[in-house]
Design a protein around this motif. Structure first.
Motif, PDB file in Angstrom:
ATOM      1  N   ASP A   1       0.836  -1.365   0.044  1.00 15.64           N
ATOM      2  CA  ASP A   1      -0.043  -0.070   0.060  1.00 15.64           C
ATOM      3  C   ASP A   1       0.925   1.189   0.107  1.00 15.64           C
ATOM      4  OD1 ASP A   1      -2.631  -1.243   0.190  1.00 15.64           O
ATOM      5  OD2 ASP A   1      -1.959  -1.889   2.213  1.00 15.64           O
ATOM      6  N   ILE A   2       1.985   1.098   0.899  1.00 17.26           N
ATOM      7  CA  ILE A   2       2.867   2.432   0.770  1.00 17.26           C
ATOM      8  C   ILE A   2       4.480   1.752   0.659  1.00 17.26           C
ATOM      9  CG2 ILE A   2       3.703   3.798   2.655  1.00 17.26           C
ATOM     10  CD1 ILE A   2       0.771   3.512   4.108  1.00 17.26           C
ATOM     11  N   LEU A   3       5.109   2.751  -0.236  1.00 20.98           N
ATOM     12  CA  LEU A   3       6.506   2.632  -0.115  1.00 20.98           C
ATOM     13  C   LEU A   3       7.152   3.811   0.599  1.00 20.98           C
ATOM     14  CD1 LEU A   3       8.952   1.770  -2.974  1.00 20.98           C
ATOM     15  CD2 LEU A   3       9.640   3.860  -1.534  1.00 20.98           C
ATOM     16  N   LEU A   4       7.753   3.596   1.930  1.00 18.03           N
ATOM     17  CA  LEU A   4       8.290   4.555   2.730  1.00 18.03           C
ATOM     18  C   LEU A   4       9.972   4.659   2.303  1.00 18.03           C
ATOM     19  CD1 LEU A   4       7.501   5.701   5.439  1.00 18.03           C
ATOM     20  CD2 LEU A   4       8.317   3.988   6.549  1.00 18.03           C
ATOM     21  N   THR A   5       9.933   5.797   2.320  1.00 19.84           N
ATOM     22  CA  THR A   5      11.373   6.333   1.865  1.00 19.84           C
ATOM     23  C   THR A   5      11.659   7.850   2.201  1.00 19.84           C
ATOM     24  OG1 THR A   5      13.000   6.681  -0.204  1.00 19.84           O
ATOM     25  CG2 THR A   5      10.731   7.223  -0.576  1.00 19.84           C
TER      26      THR A   5
END
Length: 160
Positions: free
Chosen positions: A116-120
């Motif tokens: 759902d999310i790519l955290l960067t």
């Protein structure tokens, strides 16, 4: 259902790095540490990939070990041919410069695995308005749902 979050290497790097004297970097480190406990809780389903492990092992051996130790609690996603092909499409379309192929592969692994999310913290190639729009178009044109790309600071704003 818990949001599935792909944790890109810059996040664990900020978490484990020595505290910076640079105010912006220090604020990012603090936001990362605050979010990390939420990633370990039942609020999110955190994931990493073999690529995150490869990148985390680079550099100073002591720091690398700290990064690897922090990652061990998260399930590891494989980098399969499907992800490699999608990453290639992202590069071919010039949504991410070819010299940053690993960034395209992070996006592809996250998309192929239904994150759902790519955290960067990577604002240069992943988390900026132009890159996000280009990447989203390519991923969706290839039949996948594109994960939302955000920083730890942005995800902290999300309330469960």
């Amino acid at each position: 259902m818990k949001p599935k979050v792909y944790i890109e290497t810059t996040v664990v790097s900020y978490l484990t790095a020595r505290t910076s004297r640079d105010l912006l970097v220090a604020a990012r480190q603090e936001a990362t540490a605050e979010l990390w406990s939420r990633l370990l809780s039942s609020e999110f389903a955190g994931y990493v990939s073999a690529l995150v492990y490869q990148e985390a092992q680079r550099g100073d051996a002591e720091q690398a070990q700290r990064r690897i130790d922090a990652l061990t609690t998260f399930p590891m996603l494989d980098i399969d041919q499907e992800a490699r092909t999608l990453g290639g499409h992202i590069l071919t379309a010039k949504a991410i410069p070819t010299e940053y192929a690993d960034d395209a592969l992070h996006m592809a692994v996250a998309a192929v695995n239904g994150m759902d999310i790519l955290l960067t913290w990577n604002f240069a190639h992943l988390n900026n308005p132009i890159a996000r729009a280009r990447i989203r178009l390519i991923i969706e044109d290839n039949g996948y749902r594109c994960p939302e790309v955000c920083s730890p600071e942005e995800l902290l704003e999300m309330r469960s």
